[in-house]
Design an enzyme around this catalytic site. Structure first.
Site, PDB file in Angstrom:
ATOM      1  N   LYS A   1      24.972 -59.706 -63.520  1.00  0.00           N
ATOM      2  CA  LYS A   1      25.410 -60.385 -64.748  1.00  0.00           C
ATOM      3  C   LYS A   1      24.570 -59.957 -65.952  1.00  0.00           C
ATOM      4  O   LYS A   1      25.085 -59.882 -67.067  1.00  0.00           O
ATOM      5  CB  LYS A   1      25.365 -61.909 -64.556  1.00  0.00           C
TER       6      LYS A   1
ATOM      7  N   TYR B   1      23.120 -61.412 -58.031  1.00  0.00           N
ATOM      8  CA  TYR B   1      24.066 -61.917 -59.042  1.00  0.00           C
ATOM      9  C   TYR B   1      23.459 -61.819 -60.451  1.00  0.00           C
ATOM     10  O   TYR B   1      24.111 -61.380 -61.393  1.00  0.00           O
ATOM     11  CB  TYR B   1      24.416 -63.356 -58.686  1.00  0.00           C
TER      12      TYR B   1
HETATM   13  N1  CAA Z   1      12.929 -73.212 -57.245  1.00  0.00           N
HETATM   14  C1  CAA Z   1      11.787 -73.096 -56.522  1.00  0.00           C
HETATM   15  N2  CAA Z   1      11.753 -73.144 -55.189  1.00  0.00           N
HETATM   16  C2  CAA Z   1      12.908 -73.336 -54.547  1.00  0.00           C
HETATM   17  C3  CAA Z   1      14.125 -73.457 -55.223  1.00  0.00           C
HETATM   18  C4  CAA Z   1      14.093 -73.411 -56.623  1.00  0.00           C
HETATM   19  N3  CAA Z   1      15.203 -73.519 -57.352  1.00  0.00           N
HETATM   20  N4  CAA Z   1      15.107 -73.614 -54.315  1.00  0.00           N
HETATM   21  C5  CAA Z   1      14.522 -73.584 -53.089  1.00  0.00           C
HETATM   22  N5  CAA Z   1      13.201 -73.425 -53.244  1.00  0.00           N
HETATM   23  C6  CAA Z   1      12.188 -73.314 -52.202  1.00  0.00           C
HETATM   24  C7  CAA Z   1      12.264 -74.501 -51.228  1.00  0.00           C
HETATM   25  O1  CAA Z   1      11.538 -75.589 -51.747  1.00  0.00           O
HETATM   26  C8  CAA Z   1      11.642 -73.925 -49.982  1.00  0.00           C
HETATM   27  O2  CAA Z   1      10.253 -73.903 -50.112  1.00  0.00           O
HETATM   28  P1  CAA Z   1       9.290 -74.134 -48.840  1.00  0.00           P
HETATM   29  O3  CAA Z   1       9.641 -73.049 -47.875  1.00  0.00           O
HETATM   30  O4  CAA Z   1       7.913 -74.020 -49.405  1.00  0.00           O
HETATM   31  O5  CAA Z   1       9.643 -75.507 -48.340  1.00  0.00           O
HETATM   32  C9  CAA Z   1      12.100 -72.466 -50.013  1.00  0.00           C
HETATM   33  O6  CAA Z   1      12.449 -72.185 -51.379  1.00  0.00           O
HETATM   34  C10 CAA Z   1      13.280 -72.234 -49.117  1.00  0.00           C
HETATM   35  O7  CAA Z   1      14.271 -73.198 -49.445  1.00  0.00           O
HETATM   36  P2  CAA Z   1      15.637 -73.231 -48.658  1.00  0.00           P
HETATM   37  O8  CAA Z   1      15.357 -73.381 -47.199  1.00  0.00           O
HETATM   38  O9  CAA Z   1      16.566 -74.211 -49.289  1.00  0.00           O
HETATM   39  O10 CAA Z   1      16.123 -71.762 -48.969  1.00  0.00           O
HETATM   40  P3  CAA Z   1      17.355 -71.027 -48.485  1.00  0.00           P
HETATM   41  O11 CAA Z   1      16.920 -69.618 -48.454  1.00  0.00           O
HETATM   42  O12 CAA Z   1      18.009 -71.638 -47.312  1.00  0.00           O
HETATM   43  O13 CAA Z   1      18.384 -71.298 -49.683  1.00  0.00           O
HETATM   44  C11 CAA Z   1      19.318 -70.833 -51.806  1.00  0.00           C
HETATM   45  C12 CAA Z   1      18.054 -70.907 -50.961  1.00  0.00           C
HETATM   46  C13 CAA Z   1      20.434 -70.072 -51.093  1.00  0.00           C
HETATM   47  C14 CAA Z   1      18.977 -70.090 -53.049  1.00  0.00           C
HETATM   48  C15 CAA Z   1      19.831 -72.242 -52.095  1.00  0.00           C
HETATM   49  O14 CAA Z   1      18.764 -72.963 -52.654  1.00  0.00           O
HETATM   50  C16 CAA Z   1      20.978 -72.248 -53.092  1.00  0.00           C
HETATM   51  O15 CAA Z   1      22.122 -72.103 -52.743  1.00  0.00           O
HETATM   52  N6  CAA Z   1      20.676 -72.416 -54.392  1.00  0.00           N
HETATM   53  C17 CAA Z   1      21.660 -72.398 -55.461  1.00  0.00           C
HETATM   54  C18 CAA Z   1      21.641 -71.079 -56.172  1.00  0.00           C
HETATM   55  C19 CAA Z   1      22.620 -71.188 -57.332  1.00  0.00           C
HETATM   56  O16 CAA Z   1      22.382 -71.863 -58.317  1.00  0.00           O
HETATM   57  N7  CAA Z   1      23.760 -70.498 -57.213  1.00  0.00           N
HETATM   58  C20 CAA Z   1      24.760 -70.576 -58.232  1.00  0.00           C
HETATM   59  C21 CAA Z   1      26.113 -70.285 -57.588  1.00  0.00           C
HETATM   60  S1  CAA Z   1      27.455 -70.572 -58.742  1.00  0.00           S
HETATM   61  C22 CAA Z   1      27.283 -69.339 -59.849  1.00  0.00           C
HETATM   62  O17 CAA Z   1      26.559 -68.422 -59.672  1.00  0.00           O
HETATM   63  C23 CAA Z   1      28.115 -69.451 -61.082  1.00  0.00           C
HETATM   64  C24 CAA Z   1      27.295 -69.226 -62.269  1.00  0.00           C
HETATM   65  O18 CAA Z   1      27.294 -68.133 -62.796  1.00  0.00           O
HETATM   66  C25 CAA Z   1      26.570 -70.337 -62.848  1.00  0.00           C
HETATM   67  P1  NAP Z   2      36.360 -68.171 -58.161  1.00  0.00           P
HETATM   68  O1  NAP Z   2      37.174 -69.392 -58.334  1.00  0.00           O
HETATM   69  O2  NAP Z   2      35.649 -67.931 -56.879  1.00  0.00           O
HETATM   70  O3  NAP Z   2      37.280 -66.909 -58.516  1.00  0.00           O
HETATM   71  C1  NAP Z   2      36.850 -65.600 -58.373  1.00  0.00           C
HETATM   72  C2  NAP Z   2      38.048 -64.680 -58.411  1.00  0.00           C
HETATM   73  O4  NAP Z   2      37.606 -63.314 -58.288  1.00  0.00           O
HETATM   74  C3  NAP Z   2      39.035 -64.925 -57.271  1.00  0.00           C
HETATM   75  O5  NAP Z   2      40.343 -64.865 -57.780  1.00  0.00           O
HETATM   76  C4  NAP Z   2      38.770 -63.767 -56.340  1.00  0.00           C
HETATM   77  O6  NAP Z   2      39.896 -63.419 -55.560  1.00  0.00           O
HETATM   78  C5  NAP Z   2      38.452 -62.677 -57.331  1.00  0.00           C
HETATM   79  N1  NAP Z   2      37.808 -61.543 -56.697  1.00  0.00           N
HETATM   80  C6  NAP Z   2      36.722 -61.543 -55.882  1.00  0.00           C
HETATM   81  N2  NAP Z   2      36.471 -60.307 -55.460  1.00  0.00           N
HETATM   82  C7  NAP Z   2      37.420 -59.494 -55.996  1.00  0.00           C
HETATM   83  C8  NAP Z   2      37.685 -58.122 -55.927  1.00  0.00           C
HETATM   84  N3  NAP Z   2      36.924 -57.282 -55.194  1.00  0.00           N
HETATM   85  N4  NAP Z   2      38.747 -57.620 -56.609  1.00  0.00           N
HETATM   86  C9  NAP Z   2      39.531 -58.440 -57.349  1.00  0.00           C
HETATM   87  N5  NAP Z   2      39.324 -59.756 -57.455  1.00  0.00           N
HETATM   88  C10 NAP Z   2      38.273 -60.284 -56.789  1.00  0.00           C
HETATM   89  O7  NAP Z   2      35.208 -68.101 -59.250  1.00  0.00           O
HETATM   90  P2  NAP Z   2      35.202 -68.533 -60.783  1.00  0.00           P
HETATM   91  O8  NAP Z   2      34.255 -69.633 -60.916  1.00  0.00           O
HETATM   92  O9  NAP Z   2      36.582 -68.671 -61.301  1.00  0.00           O
HETATM   93  O10 NAP Z   2      34.499 -67.246 -61.408  1.00  0.00           O
HETATM   94  C11 NAP Z   2      35.138 -66.326 -62.257  1.00  0.00           C
HETATM   95  C12 NAP Z   2      34.082 -65.486 -62.959  1.00  0.00           C
HETATM   96  O11 NAP Z   2      33.255 -66.323 -63.751  1.00  0.00           O
HETATM   97  C13 NAP Z   2      33.129 -64.757 -62.003  1.00  0.00           C
HETATM   98  O12 NAP Z   2      32.817 -63.489 -62.508  1.00  0.00           O
HETATM   99  C14 NAP Z   2      31.905 -65.631 -62.007  1.00  0.00           C
HETATM  100  O13 NAP Z   2      30.753 -64.908 -61.670  1.00  0.00           O
HETATM  101  C15 NAP Z   2      31.906 -66.084 -63.436  1.00  0.00           C
HETATM  102  N6  NAP Z   2      31.159 -67.306 -63.696  1.00  0.00           N
HETATM  103  C16 NAP Z   2      31.506 -68.461 -63.065  1.00  0.00           C
HETATM  104  C17 NAP Z   2      30.790 -69.606 -63.358  1.00  0.00           C
HETATM  105  C18 NAP Z   2      31.094 -70.922 -62.720  1.00  0.00           C
HETATM  106  O14 NAP Z   2      30.287 -71.826 -62.899  1.00  0.00           O
HETATM  107  N7  NAP Z   2      32.198 -71.090 -62.023  1.00  0.00           N
HETATM  108  C19 NAP Z   2      29.728 -69.559 -64.250  1.00  0.00           C
HETATM  109  C20 NAP Z   2      29.411 -68.353 -64.858  1.00  0.00           C
HETATM  110  C21 NAP Z   2      30.147 -67.247 -64.580  1.00  0.00           C
HETATM  111  P3  NAP Z   2      39.878 -63.646 -53.956  1.00  0.00           P
HETATM  112  O15 NAP Z   2      39.388 -65.055 -53.754  1.00  0.00           O
HETATM  113  O16 NAP Z   2      41.277 -63.424 -53.567  1.00  0.00           O
HETATM  114  O17 NAP Z   2      38.918 -62.643 -53.402  1.00  0.00           O
END
Ligand code: CAA
Ligand code: NAP
Length: 248
Positions: A159, A155
């Site tokens: 991005k 990701y």
């Molecule tokens: N920093 C340092 N170490 C970390 C860590 C972190 N942030 N997170 C986990 N770890 C470490 C743990 O402590 C653990 O260490 P040990 O093995 O030494 O105990 C190890 O990593 C494994 O941890 P997990 O078992 O929890 O790891 P996992 O592989 O099952 O899961 C993960 C890891 C999937 C990344 C999970 O932590 C997660 O979902 N994190 C969130 C990631 C995130 O912020 N995603 C954003 C999604 S929304 C979005 O993307 C929108 C946007 O633009 C903002």
């Molecule tokens: P969301 O609620 O999960 O919405 C994502 C949308 O993208 C859904 O409508 C999904 O449709 C569509 N999509 C996924 N795959 C697609 C494909 N192959 N073709 C066309 N459409 C597709 O997420 P959101 O939070 O609104 O995120 C919107 C954007 O903002 C994303 O680019 C995300 O990375 C970015 N963003 C989000 C956050 C946050 O905190 N939420 C932060 C920073 C950036 P279906 O579900 O039907 O597949």
């Protein structure tokens, strides 16, 4: 805002949390709004909800991860609605895991949906924008593309890539009245963020100086601002909107 010409805006991923808020805000600000959908079931529910709230917004199918599907969608929109003045590259997905555990499919799905989609859609609207000497391309990146995030090599790479695309294309098309900008939201309260394990999310929110998630309307406001006529000298820029989580 002076939108007497009723500019047409295409929002990809319109049925998601941010996409929905963007469509509503742009519609209320006087734009002719068109949305892109991916999943039919979600789109049907969305249309029903929007109609009930008084929004008249058409949705068009397109898989933005696929070039031909994106091209077909844009052709259809242009035939049925008209030319596209503003493109909001908003569709995106996450497939979080540490790289040691990441499946090849999760790498490609995220790169294709978040980054290649920007090429797929922009490429198909750009000639028309250049010809008409007006265009706005708004790319929705992320704070995690600016700073990286544990578990998001795919990701963050996608991005971050959007920034390079934005800056380079902005230079290429500036003289044609087409602007290209990036928005980098922090953590906003949508399904995407709610999928993060609660414990992890609480730790993340604790690092946000504002102490809360962002609202979708806050990002939508910025999108509408960048889509407006008056932002004609803003290009190649990145707008952070993250409650102070990442300042630099
Ligand atoms: N920093 C340092 N170490 C970390 C860590 C972190 N942030 N997170 C986990 N770890 C470490 C743990 O402590 C653990 O260490 P040990 O093995 O030494 O105990 C190890 O990593 C494994 O941890 P997990 O078992 O929890 O790891 P996992 O592989 O099952 O899961 C993960 C890891 C999937 C990344 C999970 O932590 C997660 O979902 N994190 C969130 C990631 C995130 O912020 N995603 C954003 C999604 S929304 C979005 O993307 C929108 C946007 O633009 C903002
Ligand atoms: P969301 O609620 O999960 O919405 C994502 C949308 O993208 C859904 O409508 C999904 O449709 C569509 N999509 C996924 N795959 C697609 C494909 N192959 N073709 C066309 N459409 C597709 O997420 P959101 O939070 O609104 O995120 C919107 C954007 O903002 C994303 O680019 C995300 O990375 C970015 N963003 C989000 C956050 C946050 O905190 N939420 C932060 C920073 C950036 P279906 O579900 O039907 O597949």
């Amino acid at each position: 805002m002076s939108n007497s010409k009723k500019r047409t805006v295409l929002v990809t991923g319109a049925t998601g949390g941010l996409g929905t808020a963007m469509c509503k805000k742009l519609y209320n600000d006087g734009f002719n709004v068109v949305g892109n959908y991916h999943t039919k079931e979600k789109a049907d529910k969305w249309m029903e909800q929007m109609k009930s709230e008084g929004f008249n917004i058409k949705l068009f199918y397109g898989d933005v991860a696929d070039f031909d599907s994106s091209a077909e969608m844009i052709k259809k929109i242009e035939a049925e609605v008209g030319t596209i003045d503003t493109l909001v590259n908003n569709a995106g997905i996450t497939r979080d895991s540490r790289l040691v555990n990441m499946k090849k499919e999760d790498w490609y799905a995220v790169i294709n949906t978040n980054l290649n989609s920007v090429f797929n859609c922009t490429k198909n609207v750009l000639d028309g924008m250049i010809e008409r000497k007006f265009g706005r391309i708004i790319n929705i990146s992320s704070v995690n593309g600016q700073r990286g995030q544990f578990g998001q090599t795919n990701y963050s790479a996608a991005k971050s890539g959007m920034h390079g695309f934005t800056k380079s294309l902005a230079m290429e098309v500036a003289k044609y009245g087409v602007t290209v900008n990036t928005i980098s939201p922090g953590y906003i309260g949508t399904d995407m963020v709610m999928a993060v394990p609660e414990k992890v999310l609480n730790q993340i929110v604790a690092q946000v100086p504002m102490g809360r998630l962002g609202g979708t309307h806050e990002v939508a406001h910025l999108v509408s601002f960048l889509a407006s006529e008056e932002t004609s000298f803003i290009t190649g820029a990145n707008y952070s909107i993250n409650g102070g989580q990442h300042v630099y």
